[in-house]
Design a protein around this motif. Sequence first.
Motif, PDB file in Angstrom:
ATOM      1  N   LEU A  16       0.757  -1.149   0.163  1.00 21.31           N
ATOM      2  CA  LEU A  16      -0.014  -0.014   0.057  1.00 21.31           C
ATOM      3  C   LEU A  16       1.105   1.263  -0.152  1.00 21.31           C
ATOM      4  O   LEU A  16       2.111   1.042   0.449  1.00 21.31           O
ATOM      5  N   PRO A  17       0.272   2.361  -0.693  1.00 22.68           N
ATOM      6  CA  PRO A  17       1.127   3.568  -0.715  1.00 22.68           C
ATOM      7  C   PRO A  17       1.250   4.270   0.796  1.00 22.68           C
ATOM      8  O   PRO A  17       0.067   4.283   1.518  1.00 22.68           O
ATOM      9  N   GLU A  18       2.383   5.110   1.018  1.00 25.62           N
ATOM     10  CA  GLU A  18       2.484   5.789   2.178  1.00 25.62           C
ATOM     11  C   GLU A  18       2.474   7.204   1.591  1.00 25.62           C
ATOM     12  O   GLU A  18       3.236   7.689   0.972  1.00 25.62           O
ATOM     13  N   PRO A  19       1.251   8.138   1.621  1.00 25.10           N
ATOM     14  CA  PRO A  19       1.313   9.436   1.215  1.00 25.10           C
ATOM     15  C   PRO A  19       2.240  10.389   1.751  1.00 25.10           C
ATOM     16  O   PRO A  19       2.678  10.043   2.669  1.00 25.10           O
ATOM     17  N   THR A  20       2.920  11.238   0.805  1.00 23.32           N
ATOM     18  CA  THR A  20       3.793  12.062   1.391  1.00 23.32           C
ATOM     19  C   THR A  20       3.133  13.652   1.394  1.00 23.32           C
ATOM     20  O   THR A  20       2.113  13.280   0.610  1.00 23.32           O
ATOM     21  N   TRP A  27      -4.597  10.896  -2.311  1.00 21.72           N
ATOM     22  CA  TRP A  27      -4.854   9.651  -1.621  1.00 21.72           C
ATOM     23  C   TRP A  27      -6.426  10.191  -0.960  1.00 21.72           C
ATOM     24  O   TRP A  27      -7.068   9.113  -0.772  1.00 21.72           O
ATOM     25  N   MET A 104      -0.736   3.695 -13.562  1.00 28.71           N
ATOM     26  CA  MET A 104      -0.591   2.402 -13.318  1.00 28.71           C
ATOM     27  C   MET A 104      -1.896   1.965 -12.558  1.00 28.71           C
ATOM     28  O   MET A 104      -2.215   2.653 -11.678  1.00 28.71           O
TER      29      MET A 104
ATOM     30  N   PRO B 121       7.320   2.272   0.627  1.00 34.01           N
ATOM     31  CA  PRO B 121       6.042   2.762   0.295  1.00 34.01           C
ATOM     32  C   PRO B 121       5.654   4.089  -0.057  1.00 34.01           C
ATOM     33  O   PRO B 121       4.672   4.640  -0.623  1.00 34.01           O
ATOM     34  N   SER B 122       6.628   5.066   0.316  1.00 27.53           N
ATOM     35  CA  SER B 122       6.340   6.459   0.191  1.00 27.53           C
ATOM     36  C   SER B 122       6.939   7.041  -1.079  1.00 27.53           C
ATOM     37  O   SER B 122       6.948   8.215  -1.492  1.00 27.53           O
ATOM     38  N   GLY B 126       6.392   3.172  -4.816  1.00 24.81           N
ATOM     39  CA  GLY B 126       5.736   2.686  -3.741  1.00 24.81           C
ATOM     40  C   GLY B 126       4.417   3.125  -3.840  1.00 24.81           C
ATOM     41  O   GLY B 126       3.360   2.412  -3.251  1.00 24.81           O
ATOM     42  N   GLN B 127       4.056   4.367  -4.155  1.00 17.95           N
ATOM     43  CA  GLN B 127       3.059   4.885  -4.069  1.00 17.95           C
ATOM     44  C   GLN B 127       2.120   4.722  -5.304  1.00 17.95           C
ATOM     45  O   GLN B 127       1.003   4.292  -5.570  1.00 17.95           O
ATOM     46  N   PHE B 128       2.523   4.696  -6.626  1.00 12.70           N
ATOM     47  CA  PHE B 128       1.826   4.741  -7.837  1.00 12.70           C
ATOM     48  C   PHE B 128       2.223   3.589  -8.906  1.00 12.70           C
ATOM     49  O   PHE B 128       1.626   3.438  -9.951  1.00 12.70           O
ATOM     50  N   GLU B 129       3.142   2.665  -8.319  1.00 16.66           N
ATOM     51  CA  GLU B 129       3.198   1.399  -9.034  1.00 16.66           C
ATOM     52  C   GLU B 129       3.050   0.186  -8.324  1.00 16.66           C
ATOM     53  O   GLU B 129       2.477  -0.887  -8.485  1.00 16.66           O
TER      54      GLU B 129
END
Lengths: 154, 380
Positions: A16-20, A27, A104, B121-122, B126-129
Amino acid sequence: MPDPNRTPNKTPRRSLPEPTPETRHFWAGAKAGELKLQRCDACKKAYFPPRPFCPACGSRDVSVFTASGRASLHSYVINHRPAPGFEGHYAIAVVELEEGPRMMTNIVECPQTPEALLLDMPLEVVFAEQDDEISLPLFRPLGTDSLQKNGDAS
Amino acid sequence: MKPGSAAIVGAAETTEMGRIPELSVLGLHADAALNALADAGLSPSDIDGVATAGESPTALAWYLGITPTWVDGTTVGGCSFMLHVRHAAAAIAEGLCKTVLITHGESGRSRVGAARRASQPSSLQGQFEMPYGPVGPPTLFTIPVLRYIKETGLSEEKLAQVAVVQRDWAARNPRASFRDPITVEDVLTSRMIAWPFRLLMCCLVTDGGGALILTSAERARDFPQAPVYVLGTGESVETPLVSQMEDFTSSKAFRVAGKRAFEESGIRHDDVDHLMIYDAFAHLPLYGLEDLGFVGRGEAGDFIWEGNTAEGGRLPLNTNGGGLSYMHSGMYGMYALQESVRQLRGTAPAQVPNAKISIAHGVGGMFGASGTIVLGNEAP
């Protein structure tokens, strides 16, 4: 011997993504069911992934807007190897959004086969909730909803 | 860079190739470095410039007992070594150092002393693929290809033929991992990895390393090996995200690096006797042939199908067997350069008769970066 303290059959989760700070709006939008893109106020170009300036001209005057959610299938592969959080063969796709940028994603509500996944087919965004913070933008064939309704009615 | 102002005077791979569980990553760098030093008739104290990727240049220099006055740790993936050659040639011409050692070592298969590879993941990836389930390069590097197929009409058979021709070259190379001939049918019935890519369209995963030693063209004449001159160089990067490639049918980094290397060297495509195009997957030679300008857009599949890159063809390509059949440790660019040097020294197992000009073209990441090196065995 299986570990008795482990939850049996616990499905491993996808990454899972970790937002910045630069991507938090994207997000947050996805969580609220909206696909957020950015547009340059100076050169008017829409872009993705998020950043606080325009990658085409360098201007910091940019705005966040909600995209239509419509896209077309640009390219993909169908992965045949196991991956955490995925079952069976699945397409890893790149879609071209109506506003121009590509992203993607996965294609859902559609057989994961070359016969069903045709390049340039029209798609629309759906959001798949992962946890309290993250919903992922996925895409399904455009009109999937109405087709299903028609199917149900008949 | 002035064409031909620097030359390769030492070149070697690790003593063993393929499975080397007795050496760590750093050990593979050192083994290749010592072999290249012996090839050039030098000792570590003769080296005053170091460049490497995948390992810190600090660790490399200290491990070998080198005190450099010039250091390059450019790490942009498997073509990093092409960029090191370019940077080293410029540094030598500028007088920043006299004798540069470039090393590669990777325990791709045995994973001895190897760093863990994972995207944060940041990070952008990690976020967009990563959330969409890619499992390493076989599911990322290959994503653009269906678009290429749709735009150019490339058939699966012609994609498969890339692997077939390279296996024919590998059959002539005693150090190649895979040497038994294969057919298009073998490729198209091999295990599916990520449609449309099957196992035999994907590179090997092996252990190995290689090293190069460069000095000025002027000094190069005093070394035991005949010099291989650096005639022209190019480099570029495009994006860390394959999903954000500008054009899925062509690599911008390839085009920029290739064009610059041709311009610098002043050669024409007809002058090229031998070509190496980094082939992590079967589509890369197709993109490379087109983006370097050897054939027009969409023509590379036919060009290979018709035998132009095979033994006896007019443009022998990936004559060591390539990443598909020779070896692929992860950062393959060094092995492409090594084969170009062997061909120009006249010592390749599958020697191209009278080869005078060779190009080694590399990719880094998933079409993320590129480096192109034009080499020749005659002083310009």
